[in-house]
Design an enzyme around this catalytic site. Structure first.
Site, PDB file in Angstrom:
ATOM      1  N   SER A   1       0.787  -1.224   0.000  1.00 49.44           N
ATOM      2  CA  SER A   1       0.000   0.000   0.000  1.00 49.44           C
ATOM      3  C   SER A   1       0.824   1.282   0.000  1.00 49.44           C
ATOM      4  O   SER A   1       0.324   2.333  -0.407  1.00 49.44           O
ATOM      5  CB  SER A   1      -0.945   0.012   1.204  1.00 49.44           C
TER       6      SER A   1
ATOM      7  N   HIS B   1      -6.238  -3.587  -0.535  1.00 48.92           N
ATOM      8  CA  HIS B   1      -6.142  -2.513  -1.519  1.00 48.92           C
ATOM      9  C   HIS B   1      -6.409  -3.012  -2.940  1.00 48.92           C
ATOM     10  O   HIS B   1      -5.897  -2.425  -3.896  1.00 48.92           O
ATOM     11  CB  HIS B   1      -4.762  -1.852  -1.437  1.00 48.92           C
TER      12      HIS B   1
ATOM     13  N   LYS C   1     -12.427  -0.037   2.640  1.00 50.95           N
ATOM     14  CA  LYS C   1     -11.778   0.697   1.554  1.00 50.95           C
ATOM     15  C   LYS C   1     -12.749   0.774   0.368  1.00 50.95           C
ATOM     16  O   LYS C   1     -13.687   1.543   0.410  1.00 50.95           O
ATOM     17  CB  LYS C   1     -10.435   0.052   1.213  1.00 50.95           C
TER      18      LYS C   1
END
Length: 395
Positions: free
Chosen positions: A184, A212, A241
């Protein structure tokens, strides 16, 4: 409390500030989105994990609001006592199907999922081989496990194979390779095809933290395994996310693995169940992703445009294909100064520096999302150009 203790704590805080490493928080007064309000200022937000722009999506808000009349506000219990509703199992099964796994198990956050994964599955006779740039939650989860620990250089397949050989020579019963799907801080993708090939060669298990990537990487948004067309054994991820941006983590994998985690994963056994509103919004987020409403295409179009704009200005970027696009600056204070000046220009970014990244590799980590408009990107590029010249980063 001891005066000496508080004096030492205060001294440590002053040292952090003197080193330019002190992290400050700004108070947002609007919903999360491409443009947000911080106090009375409207700013373009380039540092959220809101990849698909779902954090303020009306369908998620309606789902979260509507379910509370039927299911209540909170569970006030852990899952195995009286904290499991039908929608918890519905979300777990939807996640498993979406990711191509037998089953899934929900946690309060992916930090908890990674913290609870390793200890129940592996013992002193086993081994874990972890990428050197793995997320802190993986590192902490491995620390709680009694398995032998090995660490390979980031995405270095020769080093990984050397440690696989070593683990076998050391007599490991089971070997697990643990990696982020996307690193990330850099936006780099793990080399999953090569990792899978080495795992098969040495009879190892592959675990991927896909926080991610889930929701937007791959043809249907199922993450880095789908992106590369490979199968991995265990996937951990988050609802916090791309899938709505709230909270909640999960582990998906083979049925026996999930069943054992329900019995022994400590963060699952000793933490309250996810609130019904979060679960309902998670189900709605998966529905939107499965419908393929164009957000993924817009996300990657924005990322391509943004990267090209920064390169044209002359910034030092890390290469990549992910919507994480780091602007490399080197020094922590410079990263903080640039973030502060950009905020003055109406652009919200954060400086990343030690201990989040190695010393000397401070950066502004920009992140694209599907909600950003072309006008917002152009205004942000103009601000980056102006501030970059003011601070001597650009000629």
């Amino acid at each position: 409390m001891s005066t000496d203790f508080l004096t030492d704590i205060s001294k440590t805080l002053e040292e952090i500030k003197a080193d330019g490493l002190y992290k400050r928080e700004r108070m947002i007064t609007s919903p999360q989105g491409g443009e947000i309000r911080v106090g009375d200022a409207a700013v373009i937000n380039l540092c959220a994990n809101n990849y698909l722009g779902l954090a303020d999506h009306p369908d998620l808000i309606a789902a979260a609001r509507g379910v509370m009349d039927d299911k209540g506000f909170g569970m006030a219990s852990v899952r195995f006592i009286c904290g499991t509703q039908d929608i918890h199992r519905e979300l777990e099964q939807r996640l498993a199907k979406f990711l191509g796994k037998d089953d899934a198990i929900l946690f309060a956050a992916c930090f908890d999922a990674n913290g609870g994964l390793f200890e129940p599955l592996l013992g002193p006779e086993d081994a874990i081989i972890s990428d050197s740039l793995n997320h802190a939650s993986i590192i902490d989860g491995i620390r709680l496990c009694k398995a032998k620990r090995y660490r390979y250089l980031n995405s270095d397949m020769n080093d990984l194979e050397a440690w696989l050989k070593q683990a076998r020579e050391d007599g490991a019963r089971h070997i697990m390779i643990a990696t982020d799907g996307v690193f990330s801080m850099d936006g780099y993708l793990a080399k999953l095809p090569e990792i899978r090939a080495l795992a098969d060669k040495y009879d190892a298990i592959v675990m991927v933290d896909d926080c991610h990537a889930t929701g937007f990487m791959g043809a249907t948004g199922a993450g880095t395994p789908e992106h590369f067309g490979v199968d991995v054994d265990i996937v951990t991820g988050t609802l916090g996310k791309a899938l709505g941006g709230a909270i909640g983590g999960y582990i998906a994998g083979p049925q026996p693995v999930i069943d054992l985690l329900r019995q022994r994963a400590r963060p699952y056994l000793f933490s309250n169940s996810l609130p019904p509103s979060i679960v309902a919004a998670g189900l709605e987020a998966i529905r939107l992703v499965e419908e393929g409403n164009g957000s993924r295409a817009q996300l990657f179009e924005n990322a391509k445009y943004w990267r090209a704009g920064l390169e044209k200005l002359g910034f030092d970027l890390l290469p990549g294909e992910h919507p994480i696009i780091p602007v490399m600056l080197g020094e922590a204070q410079l990263a903080q100064d640039m973030a502060s000046r950009l905020f003055d220009e109406g652009v919200y970014v954060s400086g990343f520096f030690f201990p989040v990244v190695p010393r000397g590799q401070a950066r502004i980590r920009t992140q694209m999302n599907a909600a950003l408009t072309r006008d917002e990107l152009d205004r942000a590029l103009a601000a980056f150009g102006k501030v970059g010249k003011e601070l001597g980063i650009l000629s």
